[in-house]
Write a protein that holds these residues in place. Structure first.
Motif, PDB file in Angstrom:
ATOM      1  N   ASP A 267     113.868 102.041 -57.187  1.00 35.94           N
ATOM      2  CA  ASP A 267     114.802 101.691 -55.947  1.00 35.94           C
ATOM      3  C   ASP A 267     116.086 102.207 -56.424  1.00 35.94           C
ATOM      4  O   ASP A 267     116.904 103.013 -55.767  1.00 35.94           O
ATOM      5  CB  ASP A 267     115.024 100.302 -55.558  1.00 35.94           C
ATOM      6  N   SER A 268     116.841 101.363 -57.446  1.00 31.53           N
ATOM      7  CA  SER A 268     118.211 101.611 -57.819  1.00 31.53           C
ATOM      8  C   SER A 268     118.277 103.224 -58.308  1.00 31.53           C
ATOM      9  O   SER A 268     119.296 103.760 -57.948  1.00 31.53           O
ATOM     10  CB  SER A 268     118.821 100.633 -58.672  1.00 31.53           C
ATOM     11  N   THR A 272     120.904 105.849 -56.476  1.00 27.25           N
ATOM     12  CA  THR A 272     121.928 106.216 -57.238  1.00 27.25           C
ATOM     13  C   THR A 272     122.009 107.855 -57.168  1.00 27.25           C
ATOM     14  O   THR A 272     123.095 108.521 -57.072  1.00 27.25           O
ATOM     15  CB  THR A 272     121.841 105.849 -58.711  1.00 27.25           C
ATOM     16  N   ALA A 273     120.638 108.365 -57.261  1.00 29.15           N
ATOM     17  CA  ALA A 273     120.525 109.852 -57.285  1.00 29.15           C
ATOM     18  C   ALA A 273     120.945 110.357 -56.098  1.00 29.15           C
ATOM     19  O   ALA A 273     121.660 111.490 -55.874  1.00 29.15           O
ATOM     20  CB  ALA A 273     119.224 110.304 -57.629  1.00 29.15           C
ATOM     21  N   SER A 274     120.537 109.903 -54.801  1.00 28.62           N
ATOM     22  CA  SER A 274     120.982 110.199 -53.658  1.00 28.62           C
ATOM     23  C   SER A 274     122.691 110.147 -53.533  1.00 28.62           C
ATOM     24  O   SER A 274     123.114 111.132 -52.965  1.00 28.62           O
ATOM     25  CB  SER A 274     120.319 109.366 -52.604  1.00 28.62           C
ATOM     26  N   ALA A 275     123.219 109.142 -53.821  1.00 25.46           N
ATOM     27  CA  ALA A 275     124.622 108.917 -53.921  1.00 25.46           C
ATOM     28  C   ALA A 275     125.240 110.019 -54.581  1.00 25.46           C
ATOM     29  O   ALA A 275     126.459 110.448 -54.335  1.00 25.46           O
ATOM     30  CB  ALA A 275     125.003 107.457 -54.144  1.00 25.46           C
ATOM     31  N   ALA A 313     121.226 108.789 -65.528  1.00 23.96           N
ATOM     32  CA  ALA A 313     122.434 109.205 -65.257  1.00 23.96           C
ATOM     33  C   ALA A 313     122.838 110.718 -65.894  1.00 23.96           C
ATOM     34  O   ALA A 313     123.856 111.519 -65.453  1.00 23.96           O
ATOM     35  CB  ALA A 313     123.650 108.160 -66.001  1.00 23.96           C
ATOM     36  N   ALA A 314     122.155 110.944 -66.997  1.00 25.24           N
ATOM     37  CA  ALA A 314     122.100 112.125 -67.734  1.00 25.24           C
ATOM     38  C   ALA A 314     121.842 113.150 -67.029  1.00 25.24           C
ATOM     39  O   ALA A 314     122.446 114.490 -67.072  1.00 25.24           O
ATOM     40  CB  ALA A 314     121.317 112.222 -68.925  1.00 25.24           C
ATOM     41  N   LEU A 546     114.312 112.379 -60.464  1.00 27.51           N
ATOM     42  CA  LEU A 546     114.122 111.244 -61.235  1.00 27.51           C
ATOM     43  C   LEU A 546     113.610 111.500 -62.572  1.00 27.51           C
ATOM     44  O   LEU A 546     112.551 112.522 -62.401  1.00 27.51           O
ATOM     45  CB  LEU A 546     113.458 109.853 -60.741  1.00 27.51           C
ATOM     46  N   PRO A 547     113.927 111.106 -63.666  1.00 22.20           N
ATOM     47  CA  PRO A 547     113.342 111.461 -65.069  1.00 22.20           C
ATOM     48  C   PRO A 547     111.981 110.986 -65.070  1.00 22.20           C
ATOM     49  O   PRO A 547     111.472 109.925 -64.622  1.00 22.20           O
ATOM     50  CB  PRO A 547     114.170 110.969 -66.143  1.00 22.20           C
TER      51      PRO A 547
END
Length: 643
Positions: A267-268, A272-275, A313-314, A546-547
């Motif tokens: 979820d987060s 985060t990726a979309s933002a 984040a990477a 996502l990784p």
């Protein structure tokens, strides 16, 4: 955001409460630091104190008049479908850019009446006075992202964003609600009453209209139950598009940086990726809470989500990743601050330690909007497990056998498959017996500090049943019903308001957007567990964002895994707090201080990395029963003003 206040003299006296509304607003100044604005129309006075967050707030001049001078409105709002509403209202984009949220809400009311509030998407609390009808309407958004409370007094009706606004009136008693506090200790969904006697909360997704002799409720939002019919790939693309839309709409702000809570979960990570994609090349500050020292967790849980979050984040060069490392802090010093900010007890004091630390880190980086994914389990990452009992209920045994084989191939034991399929149909007594045979128990006394006589006096089991809570905690057979119930269980309004007052930024949860919820609820259940893969839809939708270590992770995060470090260091303070509970009659009547005293005396003498800290019986007794009981007792004695 805005702190609201309003008073209606139901005896028909004109302008009787203007000074009182000013006091109500001053009592809520922490939630709205700009000067108070108020206006009187006949028998009612409405006011607001603004906390500017949106570009249009520059044009907010306070209470809005409408209806040829017969309507008066204040709103604490962030409307996310402004463009759509402007088109339907025939307003130009240039006009819209100068239209603050309360004026937009008034335009909606003028066009469609109170029912038009159901057209609003976003976060809102509204107070509307109709002088012609002598009617006061109070309304909140679908998920209750903005709080609104009221008190019906002798000849008047008072309204405020937070209870402290109403307590500025000497006519409103300053007492706890024993029933709501008992519900809290038993983990029941909150009812209509706040944690203060005589102060009610407007239910999320509803409009309450008060007249001289009646009160009516209108439900503003009922999600469609018409199923979507798409291809498997279109479901994934649709979920991704819906998330991008709601994330983008929640980035609107006047100034400051944007942050996001980033754990190692779907979820987060997806939010985060979309933002990050929407903000690029601007920086997104992503905050991950990690334990300060290695801490044990039970099987199937992740104690340190830092490496997973770092992998996400990477992938995005505009993410500034911040690890918020636990310092072994005690939750006790936070209780007084949280009492003042949220005006309710904290459900999990251990989580509050890392939550406050994350908020401190966000404020230090100039964050004005902080994204979360708290409702993602009901939207993005629903696991689809209720599909198994659904197949059984409809007699689709071949399909059930097929998905059972697929789940087993992915590591599910035969017992887990059988339990997921059959448990919803067991009686509560049989379910409890089966759990006892496996060494587990959902008995209230194992995790709650509520006194047994108080549980009986407040008829906790009947109250739980009336709110759709099965205290035996059997699994659900209907995934849609389970998600709707879960979404309505939590009222985040006071937490959002308290976070604004304490740290100066707006909490926004895209996974709680009603458009995303409506879309997700219409997806057939089998899509969430396609090919025997729980959370299949989210994994497919965000596979390119996502990784792999997040996509394929099956364990769940465990927040505050080092909770016992700070709590152990604060043991003397915990014992003092328990004794203070016994000196407060209101607290002692609800909280089983004797049980808490025994738990504190028997506090485990384990090393911080001892695996026994991860034992469920230990966490139930000490993390939940003891610390939640102390939090409830502290709240009750603060209201009673005892030492």
């Amino acid at each position: 955001m805005t702190a609201l206040a309003g008073l209606w003299d139901r005896r028909g006296v004109q302008g009787a409460w203007e000074g009182a509304v000013g006091r109500m607003l001053d009592a809520q100044a922490i939630y709205g630091p700009e000067p108070a604005a108020r206006r009187t129309l006949g028998e009612a006075t409405l006011g607001r104190r603004l906390f500017s967050l949106l570009p249009e707030d520059d044009f907010d001049r306070g209470p809005v008049s409408g209806g040829d001078g017969t309507l008066l409105l204040v709103a604490d709002a962030r409307i996310d479908n402004r463009d759509e509403l402007a088109e339907r209202l025939g307003r130009s984009m240039a006009d819209l850019a100068r239209l603050p949220e309360p004026a937009l809400v008034m335009a909606v009311v003028e066009r469609w009446g109170v029912a038009g509030l159901g057209h609003l998407v976003g976060a809102f609390a509204v107070i509307l006075w109709d002088e012609r009808r002598r009617a006061l309407t109070l309304a909140r958004d679908a998920l209750g992202e903005r709080p609104l409370h009221y008190h019906q007094g002798d000849g008047f009706l008072g309204v405020a964003s937070m209870p402290k606004g109403l307590h500025a009136l000497p006519e409103v008693p300053y007492l706890t609600s024993a029933a709501t506090s008992a519900d809290f200790l038993a983990l029941l969904p909150q009812g209509g009453e706040s944690f203060f006697a005589g102060i009610e909360r407007v239910l999320p997704g509803h409009a309450f209209t008060f007249t001289a002799d009646s009160v009516t409720q209108m439900r503003l939002w009922t999600p469609s139950d018409a199923p979507l019919r798409l291809s498997a790939s279109d479901y994934a693309e649709g979920l991704r598009a819906e998330l991008d839309r709601v994330v983008a709409s929640r980035l609107r702000r006047g100034d400051g940086a944007v942050g996001a809570h980033l754990s190692g979960g779907l979820d987060s990570s997806s939010v985060t990726a979309s933002a990050a994609l929407a903000l690029a090349p601007d920086t997104l500050h992503a905050f991950t809470a990690v334990p300060g020292t290695p801490a044990p967790v039970e099987a199937g849980r992740i104690g340190d989500e830092g490496p997973l979050a770092a992998a996400l984040a990477a992938r995005y060069p505009n993410i500034a990743h911040v690890l918020v490392r636990g310092q072994g802090a005690s939750p006790l010093p936070l209780l007084d601050r949280h009492f003042d900010l949220y005006q309710r007890p904290i459900t999990n004091p251990c989580n509050a330690v890392w939550w406050d630390a994350t908020n401190d880190a966000a404020r230090a980086r100039g964050v004005r909007v902080l994204l979360t994914g708290n409702m993602g389990n009901f939207t993005l990452s629903h696991d689809g497990s209720q599909y198994l009992p659904t197949l059984l209920r409809h007699g689709r045994l071949l399909a059930l056998a097929g998905i059972a084989r697929q789940l087993h191939a992915r590591g599910w034991s035969a017992r887990r498959v059988a339990s997921t399929t059959l448990s919803p149909f067991l009686s509560p007594r049989l379910w409890e017996w089966a759990n006892a045979r496996l060494g587990r128990s959902w008995a209230l006394g194992n995790y709650s500090a509520l006194r047994p006589d108080a549980a009986q006096a407040h008829d906790i089991y009947a109250r739980a049943s009336a709110r759709g809570l099965d205290l035996s905690y059997r699994p659900w057979a209907d995934g849609r019903a389970m998600r709707l119930w879960g979404l309505e269980r939590v009222d985040m309004g006071v937490f959002n308001k308290g976070t604004l007052g304490g740290w100066g930024f707006d909490l926004r949860d895209p996974t709680a957007d009603r458009r995303l919820i409506e879309w997700a609820l219409r997806v057939p259940e089998e899509q969430y567990i396609l090919n025997g893969e729980p959370r299949s839809l989210a994994r497919r939708a965000f596979a390119d964002r996502l990784p792999a270590e997040i996509l394929h992770e099956t364990r769940r995060g465990y927040q505050g895994a080092d909770w016992h470090v700070g709590a152990s260091a604060a043991l003397a303070g915990l014992r003092e707090e328990i004794e203070a509970v016994t000196r407060c009659a209101d607290a002692d009547a609800l909280v089983d201080a004797g049980r808490l005293r025994a738990l504190a005396a028997d506090w485990p003498d384990f090393a911080p990395d001892d695996p026994r800290w991860a034992d469920r019986a230990i966490t139930d007794r000490y993390r939940y029963q003891l610390l939640r009981g102390v939090a409830a007792g502290h709240f009750l004695r603060r209201v009673a003003r005892t030492n």
